[in-house]
Design an enzyme around this catalytic site. Structure first.
Site, mmCIF file in Angstrom:
data_model
loop_
_atom_site.group_PDB
_atom_site.id
_atom_site.type_symbol
_atom_site.label_atom_id
_atom_site.label_comp_id
_atom_site.label_asym_id
_atom_site.label_seq_id
_atom_site.Cartn_x
_atom_site.Cartn_y
_atom_site.Cartn_z
ATOM 1 N N LYS A 73 0.836 -1.207 0.000
ATOM 2 C CA LYS A 73 0.000 0.000 0.000
ATOM 3 C C LYS A 73 0.870 1.256 0.000
ATOM 4 C CE LYS A 73 -3.904 -2.362 2.038
ATOM 5 N NZ LYS A 73 -4.944 -2.550 3.044
ATOM 6 N N GLN A 116 -5.152 -1.408 9.267
ATOM 7 C CA GLN A 116 -5.073 -2.747 8.672
ATOM 8 C C GLN A 116 -5.695 -3.786 9.610
ATOM 9 O OE1 GLN A 116 -3.987 -3.171 5.563
ATOM 10 N NE2 GLN A 116 -4.080 -5.391 5.513
ATOM 11 N N ASP A 176 -11.618 2.690 3.573
ATOM 12 C CA ASP A 176 -12.022 1.287 3.446
ATOM 13 C C ASP A 176 -13.528 1.159 3.227
ATOM 14 O OD1 ASP A 176 -9.908 -0.601 3.680
ATOM 15 O OD2 ASP A 176 -9.688 -0.139 5.810
#
Ligand code: L34
Length: 284
Positions: A52, A96, A119
């Site tokens: 990422k 995460q 997200d």
């Protein structure tokens, strides 16, 4: 013989488009910014986070890498999130998953400001997606849809079967395919006669988290097979939820693991960060 959907190549193309967009935003004085938070040292998470950050670098997104020890308390993590919520140069916050057991994932997700929730896991964003009016789509389902679109596959009226019902992939995936006018079936580990259900699929999307779970007899001739799984096989090799060798000869299109959905998940995170920055700029 199936056409292999090359997630790496499609990802690369979208990243170039995003890099151009970011360059134009920078000219106007806005640099999209993403804060990535990793708690603990799960090796797979470390790989995904590294990928990422590398993508941010490649596209020109400002990034911060926040690493916290595995024994971090929920309160300490919430403190960091509140600070990131306040900071103007941070447009996206990604924590995460999975988190260590002492931290409630739901509490963390709901603490992220919805407009920075790249997200799209926050209840407000989930609700907007269900209603068909949203800022961002969750990265993995959005990546799957983009793979399908950019491979020239039409979805309208097709039978789409989603295997797996997680909040992160299965449920939002089914909703997106419904919005695309597919006829959607969601199935899972307790579904009776699963092979009979999956065999009906024109488009089969698998996110159940079991190595090589989908075998050749579960797939219709010519079906589009999208493998969201990320497992290790008996030899420690990365593999998906689909038995690629067995299914590939039957499928019309198929995604590989690695190099299929994974890179697209990251690319869609980049896209959401750019969108978040654009929306934040518009408010002022
Ligand atoms: N908050 N947590 C949050 N958001 C997410 O969207 C994720 N996900 C899942 C796990 N936790 C998360 C990811 O980022 C899964 N995931 C993810 C991201 C990237 C890759 C795989 C899963 C990826 O880069 N896959 C590469 C291979 C990686 C390797 O070599 O191990 C691929 O080519 O598929």
């Amino acid at each position: 013989m199936a056409a292999i959907i090359d997630g790496k190549a499609i990802s690369e193309q979208i990243r170039q488009e995003l890099a151009a967009e970011v360059a134009a935003m920078k000219q106007k004085g806005v640099t999209p910014g993403l804060a990535v938070v990793l708690v603990g040292e799960d090796p797979a998470s470390q790989v995904y986070v590294r990928n990422k950050l590398r993508a941010c670098q490649q596209i020109g997104i400002y990034w911060e890498d926040h690493r916290l020890p595995a024994e971090t308390t929920e309160e300490a993590l919430l403190d960091l999130i509140r600070e990131l919520n306040r900071r103007e140069e941070i447009h996206g916050i990604l924590v995460q998953l999975p988190l260590p057991g002492q931290i409630r994932e739901q509490a963390v997700i709901e603490a992220i400001a919805p407009e920075k929730d790249v997200d799209a896991f926050h209840a407000q964003n989930v609700g907007q997606i269900v209603q068909g009016q949203y800022r961002f789509l969750p990265c993995t389902p959005a990546g799957v849809l983009e793979l399908i679109r950019r491979s020239g596959i039409s979805v309208e009226g097709k039978d789409c079967v989603v295997v797996g019902r997680s909040n992160i992939v299965g449920k939002p995936m089914a909703m997106l395919m419904l919005h695309e006018n597919a006829t959607v079936t969601i199935c899972h580990s307790r579904t009776r006669e699963l092979p009979a259900v999956t065999r009906r699929a024109d488009i089969l999307i698998v996110a159940i988290g079991r190595a090589k779970f989908i075998t050749g007899d579960m797939v219709k001739e010519g079906a589009v097979v999208i493998d969201v799984g990320m497992n290790r096989d008996e030899n420690g090799k990365l593999c998906g939820d689909v038995d690629f060798a067995a299914v590939e000869p039957k499928a019309g299109h198929i995604t590989p693991v690695p190099g299929g959905v994974g890179p697209m998940t990251i690319t869609m995170l980049m896209k959401n960060t750019v969108t978040a920055a654009r929306l934040a700029g518009r408010k002022k």
